[in-house]
Design an enzyme around this catalytic site. Structure first.
Site, PDB file in Angstrom:
ATOM      1  CD  GLU A 232      -2.878  -1.341   2.242  1.00  0.00           C
ATOM      2  OE1 GLU A 232      -2.810  -0.505   3.164  1.00  0.00           O
ATOM      3  OE2 GLU A 232      -3.690  -2.275   2.231  1.00  0.00           O
TER       4      GLU A 232
ATOM      5  CE  LYS B   9     -10.572  -3.360   4.078  1.00  0.00           C
ATOM      6  NZ  LYS B   9      -9.789  -4.510   4.592  1.00  0.00           N
TER       7      LYS B   9
END
EC number: 4.2.1.11
Length: 431
Positions: free
Chosen positions: A208, A340
């Site tokens: 990330e 999410k």
């Protein structure tokens, strides 16, 4: 305004995500020539209760990670059902997609197929009206820019290093705008790189965009971040706070929490003590997945001890699922939910989970996945629902930066109407 516009075609394809694995991209075409596109993300650490991401399993192609079956499901089964539908009827389309699949985990058609279609429909509808997606989904009251929860040290499943906990993040609550918040984070990020170099640590990046050094302990990750915040000219605990994603389900074994790199095996109560000690010692404002997804009693204890001081975010615990969220609300587990989109699989179900969380006094943090694309839907979603917090990685790697750049555009478009709430985004705690 036209309130009826037919879908005339739905096309899916296999593309690559940021971890070089295949994912699904969908385009929805309308009778007026408009097209909407969406690409689906994929997680590295996944909750066992997430909607099913359909993979081909053919070891000769992409190591079994191909998504051609999901693509075919869109191009055949879903396209046939969707053609002729009104693109503006998102709840109906999402309900139809769920019924077309017929399972409770979207395992037949694949959550990756269904989500791609659901989001492409929303994008097509917004494009047809000449609206930004956040305005189409959120209406005239969509105006809150999020505090970024920026992952700058990666551990756990997101990196190959000696750090057990998965993410160490900064949150620039002292900024007055998103633009300023992003600048502050970028400055700390660059300062952290130099700080790690000075200490002799490698500055390779995790999934990330955060650094993945081989630190001596989990606590050293916080120490070095606070050092970088100070060197960048900011005050930890005032301008910036620390947020943690422990991803504790990843090291929960036989009812115990096994921190291998520290040589510790902890009970649920001891794990709560571990976090309480950190909260008392460091300027921590948020802990995600502090307890494992099956450890409901541990979550309840964590919330009793720390819930008034710190945001306690359920990710694997809730998997953006209203049934699990409802249970958490009832027993007092957590005070926040991570959202999410691909955990549940449709835009409508996602909005329902956010609404349920807000009604219960929970904050909602809109999140990316470790496997991302250039798709910026979550940037629009976080503003559409006025969530006030977004988690989408470090200010590095273009699939992460794309989300931040879209938020800069949205803030510019909103002009004086835009709000950046800073610490007020944490309405669930008293710290």
């Amino acid at each position: 305004m036209n309130d009826y516009l037919e879908i005339i075609d739905v096309v899916a394809r296999q593309i690559l995500d940021s971890r070089c694995f295949p994912t699904v991209e969908v385009e929805v075409y309308l009778e007026d020539g408009t097209m909407g596109r969406a690409a689906v993300p994929s997680g590295a650490s996944t909750g066992m209760y997430e909607a099913v991401e359909l993979r081909d399993g053919d070891k000769d192609k992409y190591l079994g990670k191909g998504v051609l079956t999901a693509v075919q499901n869109v191009n055949d089964t879903i396209a046939e059902a969707l053609i002729g539908c009104n693109v503006f009827d998102q709840p109906y389309i999402d309900k139809m997609l769920i019924e077309l699949d017929g399972t409770n985990n979207k395992g037949k058609l694949g959550a990756n197929a269904i989500l791609g279609v659901s989001l492409a429909v929303a994008n097509a509808a917004a494009n047809a009206l000449g609206l930004s997606l956040y305005k189409y989904v959120g209406g005239v009251n969509a105006k809150v820019l999020p505090v970024p929860m920026m992952n700058i040290i990666n551990g756990g499943s997101h990196a190959d290093n000696s750090v057990d906990l998965q993410e160490f993040m900064i949150m620039p609550v002292g900024a007055t705008s998103f633009t300023e918040a992003l600048r502050m984070c970028a400055e700390v990020y660059h300062t952290l790189k130099n700080t790690l170099k000075d200490k002799g640590y490698a500055t390779g990046l995790g999934d990330e965009g955060g650094f993945a050094p081989n630190l001596k302990s989990n606590a050293e990750a916080i120490d070095v971040i606070i050092e970088a915040i100070t060197k960048a000219g900011y005050k930890a605990g005032e301008d910036m706070f620390i947020a943690i994603d422990a991803a504790s389900s990843e090291y929960y074994k036989d009812g115990k929490y096994v921190l291998e790199n520290e040589g510790k095996t902890l009970t649920s109560a001891e794990m709560v003590d571990f976090f309480e000690d950190w909260v008392n010692k460091y300027p921590i404002i948020s802990i995600e997945d502090g307890m494992a997804e099956e450890d409901w009693d541990g979550w309840k204890l964590l919330n009793e001890r720390l819930g008034k001081k710190v945001q306690l975010v359920g990710d694997d615990l809730f998997v953006t699922n209203t049934e699990r969220l409802e249970k958490g609300i009832e027993i007092g587990a957590a005070n926040s939910i991570l959202i999410k989109l691909n955990q549940i699989g449709t835009l409508t179900e996602t909005l329902n989970a956010i609404e349920m969380a807000n009604r219960a006094g929970y904050t909602a943090v809109i999140s990316h996945r470790s496997g991302e694309t250039e798709d910026t839907t979550i940037s629009d979603l976080v503003v559409a629902v006025n969530a006030g917090q977004i988690k989408t990685g470090a200010p590095a790697r273009s699939e992460r930066v794309a989300k931040y750049n879209q938020l800069l555009r949205i803030e510019e478009e909103l002009e004086d109407v835009a709000e950046y709430r800073g610490k007020k985004a944490f309405f669930n705690i008293k710290k």
